[in-house]
Write a protein that holds these residues in place. Structure first.
Motif, PDB file in Angstrom:
ATOM      1  N   LEU A 197      45.661  36.880  34.584  1.00 31.14           N
ATOM      2  CA  LEU A 197      46.667  37.802  34.014  1.00 31.14           C
ATOM      3  C   LEU A 197      46.774  39.085  34.721  1.00 31.14           C
ATOM      4  CD1 LEU A 197      48.760  37.936  31.470  1.00 31.14           C
ATOM      5  CD2 LEU A 197      46.729  39.076  30.431  1.00 31.14           C
ATOM      6  N   PRO A 198      45.844  39.924  35.091  1.00 29.11           N
ATOM      7  CA  PRO A 198      46.144  40.993  36.226  1.00 29.11           C
ATOM      8  C   PRO A 198      46.991  40.673  37.549  1.00 29.11           C
ATOM      9  CG  PRO A 198      43.842  40.827  35.562  1.00 29.11           C
ATOM     10  CD  PRO A 198      44.298  39.392  35.031  1.00 29.11           C
ATOM     11  N   LEU A 199      47.087  39.112  38.053  1.00 28.93           N
ATOM     12  CA  LEU A 199      47.891  39.092  39.003  1.00 28.93           C
ATOM     13  C   LEU A 199      49.189  38.850  38.879  1.00 28.93           C
ATOM     14  CD1 LEU A 199      45.367  36.155  40.225  1.00 28.93           C
ATOM     15  CD2 LEU A 199      45.650  38.367  41.301  1.00 28.93           C
ATOM     16  N   LEU A 200      49.660  39.001  37.622  1.00 31.99           N
ATOM     17  CA  LEU A 200      50.988  38.602  37.142  1.00 31.99           C
ATOM     18  C   LEU A 200      52.108  39.707  37.657  1.00 31.99           C
ATOM     19  CD1 LEU A 200      52.927  36.739  35.647  1.00 31.99           C
ATOM     20  CD2 LEU A 200      52.594  37.932  33.616  1.00 31.99           C
ATOM     21  N   PRO A 201      51.693  41.067  37.764  1.00 36.28           N
ATOM     22  CA  PRO A 201      52.679  41.999  38.031  1.00 36.28           C
ATOM     23  C   PRO A 201      52.855  41.567  39.689  1.00 36.28           C
ATOM     24  CG  PRO A 201      50.960  42.956  36.775  1.00 36.28           C
ATOM     25  CD  PRO A 201      50.587  41.602  36.946  1.00 36.28           C
ATOM     26  N   GLY A 202      52.206  41.401  40.304  1.00 33.75           N
ATOM     27  CA  GLY A 202      52.203  41.162  41.784  1.00 33.75           C
ATOM     28  C   GLY A 202      52.987  39.851  42.063  1.00 33.75           C
ATOM     29  N   ALA A 203      52.780  38.712  41.215  1.00 27.28           N
ATOM     30  CA  ALA A 203      53.672  37.630  41.148  1.00 27.28           C
ATOM     31  C   ALA A 203      55.174  37.945  40.928  1.00 27.28           C
ATOM     32  CB  ALA A 203      52.871  36.486  40.327  1.00 27.28           C
ATOM     33  N   LEU A 204      55.279  38.684  40.152  1.00 31.17           N
ATOM     34  CA  LEU A 204      56.529  38.780  39.498  1.00 31.17           C
ATOM     35  C   LEU A 204      57.286  39.788  40.529  1.00 31.17           C
ATOM     36  CD1 LEU A 204      56.139  39.642  35.779  1.00 31.17           C
ATOM     37  CD2 LEU A 204      57.264  37.875  36.747  1.00 31.17           C
ATOM     38  N   LEU A 205      56.808  40.767  40.967  1.00 30.41           N
ATOM     39  CA  LEU A 205      57.281  41.590  42.045  1.00 30.41           C
ATOM     40  C   LEU A 205      57.863  40.697  43.315  1.00 30.41           C
ATOM     41  CD1 LEU A 205      55.364  44.646  41.986  1.00 30.41           C
ATOM     42  CD2 LEU A 205      57.697  44.386  41.181  1.00 30.41           C
ATOM     43  N   ILE A 258      51.438  46.855  45.354  1.00 27.88           N
ATOM     44  CA  ILE A 258      52.107  47.664  44.263  1.00 27.88           C
ATOM     45  C   ILE A 258      51.556  46.886  42.830  1.00 27.88           C
ATOM     46  CG2 ILE A 258      54.201  48.302  42.806  1.00 27.88           C
ATOM     47  CD1 ILE A 258      55.360  48.501  45.899  1.00 27.88           C
ATOM     48  N   GLY A 259      51.653  45.328  42.975  1.00 30.34           N
ATOM     49  CA  GLY A 259      51.248  44.712  41.577  1.00 30.34           C
ATOM     50  C   GLY A 259      49.769  45.023  41.437  1.00 30.34           C
ATOM     51  N   ALA A 260      48.835  44.968  42.394  1.00 35.29           N
ATOM     52  CA  ALA A 260      47.709  45.324  41.984  1.00 35.29           C
ATOM     53  C   ALA A 260      47.226  46.471  41.447  1.00 35.29           C
ATOM     54  CB  ALA A 260      46.773  45.179  43.471  1.00 35.29           C
ATOM     55  N   VAL A 261      47.887  47.547  42.226  1.00 36.85           N
ATOM     56  CA  VAL A 261      47.859  48.988  41.491  1.00 36.85           C
ATOM     57  C   VAL A 261      48.251  49.132  39.869  1.00 36.85           C
ATOM     58  CG1 VAL A 261      48.637  51.421  41.724  1.00 36.85           C
ATOM     59  CG2 VAL A 261      48.075  49.880  43.952  1.00 36.85           C
ATOM     60  N   LEU A 262      49.400  48.531  39.840  1.00 30.20           N
ATOM     61  CA  LEU A 262      50.049  48.554  38.486  1.00 30.20           C
ATOM     62  C   LEU A 262      48.920  47.813  37.546  1.00 30.20           C
ATOM     63  CD1 LEU A 262      53.762  47.648  38.932  1.00 30.20           C
ATOM     64  CD2 LEU A 262      52.770  49.769  38.615  1.00 30.20           C
ATOM     65  N   VAL A 264      45.781  47.607  37.739  1.00 33.15           N
ATOM     66  CA  VAL A 264      44.483  48.376  37.398  1.00 33.15           C
ATOM     67  C   VAL A 264      44.419  49.866  37.016  1.00 33.15           C
ATOM     68  CG1 VAL A 264      43.366  47.088  39.230  1.00 33.15           C
ATOM     69  CG2 VAL A 264      44.261  49.420  39.808  1.00 33.15           C
ATOM     70  N   GLU A 265      45.819  50.485  36.883  1.00 31.95           N
ATOM     71  CA  GLU A 265      46.170  51.874  36.298  1.00 31.95           C
ATOM     72  C   GLU A 265      46.663  51.544  35.113  1.00 31.95           C
ATOM     73  OE1 GLU A 265      45.214  54.588  37.925  1.00 31.95           O
ATOM     74  OE2 GLU A 265      44.735  53.859  39.795  1.00 31.95           O
ATOM     75  N   PRO A 266      46.456  52.862  34.225  1.00 39.86           N
ATOM     76  CA  PRO A 266      47.188  52.658  33.144  1.00 39.86           C
ATOM     77  C   PRO A 266      48.618  52.908  33.000  1.00 39.86           C
ATOM     78  CG  PRO A 266      46.031  54.840  33.732  1.00 39.86           C
ATOM     79  CD  PRO A 266      45.778  53.917  34.520  1.00 39.86           C
ATOM     80  N   HIS A 271      46.554  46.274  28.958  1.00 41.93           N
ATOM     81  CA  HIS A 271      47.033  45.190  28.402  1.00 41.93           C
ATOM     82  C   HIS A 271      46.638  43.838  29.107  1.00 41.93           C
ATOM     83  CE1 HIS A 271      49.605  47.322  25.776  1.00 41.93           C
ATOM     84  NE2 HIS A 271      49.851  48.171  26.659  1.00 41.93           N
ATOM     85  N   LEU A 272      46.254  44.041  30.520  1.00 41.58           N
ATOM     86  CA  LEU A 272      45.961  42.857  31.480  1.00 41.58           C
ATOM     87  C   LEU A 272      44.254  42.706  31.247  1.00 41.58           C
ATOM     88  CD1 LEU A 272      48.266  43.772  34.218  1.00 41.58           C
ATOM     89  CD2 LEU A 272      48.611  42.195  32.317  1.00 41.58           C
ATOM     90  N   GLY A 273      43.415  43.589  30.634  1.00 39.35           N
ATOM     91  CA  GLY A 273      42.096  43.217  30.584  1.00 39.35           C
ATOM     92  C   GLY A 273      41.152  43.868  31.608  1.00 39.35           C
ATOM     93  N   LEU A 274      41.979  45.113  32.185  1.00 43.63           N
ATOM     94  CA  LEU A 274      41.106  45.802  33.346  1.00 43.63           C
ATOM     95  C   LEU A 274      41.002  47.204  32.918  1.00 43.63           C
ATOM     96  CD1 LEU A 274      42.980  44.236  36.313  1.00 43.63           C
ATOM     97  CD2 LEU A 274      40.992  43.819  35.614  1.00 43.63           C
ATOM     98  N   ASP A 275      40.920  47.709  31.517  1.00 42.39           N
ATOM     99  CA  ASP A 275      40.778  48.777  31.201  1.00 42.39           C
ATOM    100  C   ASP A 275      39.371  49.228  31.681  1.00 42.39           C
ATOM    101  OD1 ASP A 275      41.084  51.282  30.015  1.00 42.39           O
ATOM    102  OD2 ASP A 275      40.717  50.498  27.996  1.00 42.39           O
TER     103      ASP A 275
END
Length: 276
Positions: A197-205, A258-262, A264-266, A271-275
């Motif tokens: 799930l945390p890999l999804l922002p980078g994949a979408l970008l 950018i996806g990795a930063v998004l 791990v940061e609030p 929502h991605l389980g990295l709180d």
């Protein structure tokens, strides 16, 4: 209050209010991402050339024809550039390459092409600030990723054409396929050290960037290649394709970072389980 004090206060306020923007800016400025993208493009080009010759030498005619159609769909090739590609995939040239290189040469070319896999793995690791994975764990992943990438390239013609329907369907299908490919790429090459799930922002970008660049390529690449061939011959073709690869690889490198930063940061991390 001095000017430097005001700047520090503004910066401190921005860091506290917009931690994502601050971290993204810091990574983009200090991460040498353009250098990483350029190195990735260089290894991609050096891997693509021998793979294309091996494919033309040892693959059945149906596979060569499919590769021709897919490369034509990817870059909108026509005229002189399309004829250059036909010569590379020409059966008589394939026989000559097969006799010259042999099976051992083909295997060496395939193994050396995994340098592209290793470079992509390093891009993923830098994006997530992870150390290199041990070779004995990651080696088979490099080969699997490379073979999967060749398969994806072979399927570009039907995907981009919307399986015969047209570009209006092909574009969203290409975006969805690209999202899946980039999501799987990160998970595979990171050796499962980051959940899906945390890999999804980078994949979408990365999918958005490659989709946009794929549409742009059909408009820009054909004319640029034909002009380069007319003025500089085959060298012009090489320079044009390498320049385009730099743009694509830099876009993917930036997208993963950018996806990795998004992730791990609030606020997305909750929502991605990295709180943290």
């Amino acid at each position: 209050m001095s000017w430097s004090t005001r700047v520090r206060r503004i910066r401190t306020g921005a860091e506290s209010r917009f931690p994502v923007l601050t971290e993204v800016t810091s990574r983009l400025v200090g991460g040498n991402l353009l250098d990483s993208g350029t190195r990735l493009a260089a290894t991609a080009f050096l891997a693509a050339v021998p793979l294309l010759f091996v494919l033309s030498a040892f693959a059945p005619k149906s596979v060569r024809d499919q590769m021709h159609e897919s490369l034509r769909a990817m870059f909108g090739l026509s005229g002189p550039s399309d004829r250059e590609l036909q010569q590379v995939l020409d059966p008589s040239a394939s026989d000559a390459v097969r006799e010259t290189s042999g099976v051992v040469g083909a295997l060496v070319a395939l193994v050396s092409a995994t340098s592209f896999s290793r470079a992509m793995a390093r891009v993923c690791e830098r994006a997530w600030l992870l150390p290199r994975a041990r070779t004995r764990i990651a080696a088979w992943r490099w080969a699997v990723w490379l073979l999967a990438l060749v398969l994806v390239v072979l399927l570009q013609a039907p995907i981009r054409g919307g399986f015969g329907v047209g570009l209006w369907l092909g574009t969203p299908v290409f975006f969805l396929v690209s999202t899946g490919v980039w999501l799987w790429t990160q998970h595979l090459l990171l050796v499962g050290r980051v959940p899906w799930l945390p890999l999804l922002p980078g994949a979408l970008l990365a999918a958005a960037a490659t989709t946009a660049l794929g549409l742009t390529a059909r408009l820009y690449i054909p004319g640029a290649l034909n002009r380069a061939l007319a003025e500089y011959g085959s060298l012009g073709l090489v320079l044009t394709m390498f320049s385009w690869l730099i743009v694509v690889c830099a876009a993917v490198t930036f997208a993963f970072t950018i996806g990795a930063v998004l992730a791990v940061e609030p606020p997305l991390n909750r929502h991605l389980g990295l709180d943290r």
